[in-house]
Design a protein around this motif. Structure first.
Motif, mmCIF file in Angstrom:
data_model
loop_
_atom_site.group_PDB
_atom_site.id
_atom_site.type_symbol
_atom_site.label_atom_id
_atom_site.label_comp_id
_atom_site.label_asym_id
_atom_site.label_seq_id
_atom_site.Cartn_x
_atom_site.Cartn_y
_atom_site.Cartn_z
ATOM 1 N N VAL A 179 0.903 -1.190 0.108
ATOM 2 C CA VAL A 179 -0.067 -0.014 -0.003
ATOM 3 C C VAL A 179 0.830 1.302 0.210
ATOM 4 O O VAL A 179 0.731 2.083 -0.694
ATOM 5 C CB VAL A 179 -0.827 -0.131 1.384
ATOM 6 C CG1 VAL A 179 -1.767 1.355 1.389
ATOM 7 C CG2 VAL A 179 -2.069 -1.324 1.149
ATOM 8 N N ALA A 185 -5.622 -1.000 -3.055
ATOM 9 C CA ALA A 185 -6.143 -2.073 -1.874
ATOM 10 C C ALA A 185 -6.846 -3.261 -2.465
ATOM 11 O O ALA A 185 -6.578 -4.287 -2.100
ATOM 12 C CB ALA A 185 -7.207 -1.366 -0.931
ATOM 13 N N LEU A 204 -4.965 -4.563 8.660
ATOM 14 C CA LEU A 204 -4.062 -3.536 8.899
ATOM 15 C C LEU A 204 -4.295 -2.745 10.116
ATOM 16 O O LEU A 204 -3.367 -2.274 10.678
ATOM 17 C CB LEU A 204 -4.314 -2.530 7.513
ATOM 18 C CG LEU A 204 -3.867 -2.993 6.306
ATOM 19 C CD1 LEU A 204 -4.228 -2.075 5.293
ATOM 20 C CD2 LEU A 204 -2.391 -3.229 6.180
ATOM 21 N N ALA A 212 -5.460 1.682 5.404
ATOM 22 C CA ALA A 212 -4.865 1.827 3.786
ATOM 23 C C ALA A 212 -4.803 3.185 3.420
ATOM 24 O O ALA A 212 -3.730 3.626 2.865
ATOM 25 C CB ALA A 212 -5.625 0.705 2.709
ATOM 26 N N SER A 216 -1.285 5.467 2.779
ATOM 27 C CA SER A 216 -1.099 6.228 1.450
ATOM 28 C C SER A 216 -0.243 7.397 1.883
ATOM 29 O O SER A 216 0.331 8.169 0.937
ATOM 30 C CB SER A 216 -2.245 6.030 0.679
ATOM 31 O OG SER A 216 -2.563 4.717 0.319
#
Length: 230
Positions: A179, A185, A204, A212, A216
């Motif tokens: 990621v 994703a 996660l 995610a 990022s």
């Protein structure tokens, strides 16, 4: 900022060093590895054995401190400090100076980033560190000629975690790296075998402490602990 390197020594997963600058806390991501960590803060050297981390958690970071660590390979352990008792915790090493420390009744020179292998080899020779070969064999896809119960017992004794927990942590760490590298994703879900995006999100959050979306967009105020591509 964290700098790290691999090692050809089978007892070592990774060697790393860092300095805390303008950071007061970090997200300590889950890891199945135990570590030997040295640090100096306000002129005081310290050392500790850090156990495997079964889930992500926030950790304070002392201001302007210098760190050096040896992350040990799965299956490697110190018999006199059972790793099963260190999961989610640590054991402080007393009487540490800038030059020496005491390990199991003997004086040792404090290692550094460039000579970690020599330090670990001495630990092996003196019986402070051992490795159960069944763990790397299983993780490499082999099927040792022992019962399932014996295999699980030895795996937990050597790592402090079950095989399932180790694989879930490793997969979440791989997902986080992908990621961060910009992979969508949905593609991460397919590549690593998650059921769907909510499954990835739960993994996660549990093991990395980030969604995610947050992965990022890195958070400079609360960086992640060591993540690397396996």
């Amino acid at each position: 900022m964290i700098e790290s390197r691999t090692s050809e020594l089978p007892y070592i997963e990774r060697v790393w060093r860092s300095r805390s600058v303008d950071v007061t806390r970090m997200m300590s991501v889950a890891t199945p590895h135990w570590e030997l960590v040295f640090w100096e803060h306000q002129g005081r050297p310290q050392a500790a054995v850090l156990g495997p981390e079964p889930r992500a958690s926030q950790a304070p970071v002392p201001e302007d401190a210098v760190f050096f660590g040896i992350s040990f390979a799965l299956g490697t352990s110190m018999p006199h400090i059972p790793v099963s008792g260190l999961v989610g915790g640590n054991a402080e090493i007393p009487d540490v100076t800038r030059r020496s420390l005491w390990l199991k009744g003997s004086a040792w020179h404090v290692p550094g980033y460039d000579n970690a292998e020599a330090f670990v080899l001495r630990m092996v020779r003196e019986g402070i560190v051992d490795q159960d070969p069944i763990v790397p064999a299983v993780l490499g896809g082999a099927r040792p000629d022992v019962s399932d119960r014996t295999l699980q017992r030895r795996f937990v004794a050597a790592t402090g975690l079950t095989q399932g927990a180790v694989r879930q942590i490793d997969r979440a760490r791989q997902a986080a790296v992908l990621v961060q590298e910009g992979m969508p994703a949905q593609d991460v879900v397919h590549r690593l075998g998650y059921f769907d995006q909510p499954h990835l999100a739960r993994s996660l959050s549990r093991y990395i402490g980030r969604t995610a979306t947050r992965l990022s967009s890195p958070d400079g105020a609360e960086p992640l602990s060591l993540l690397y591509k396996t």
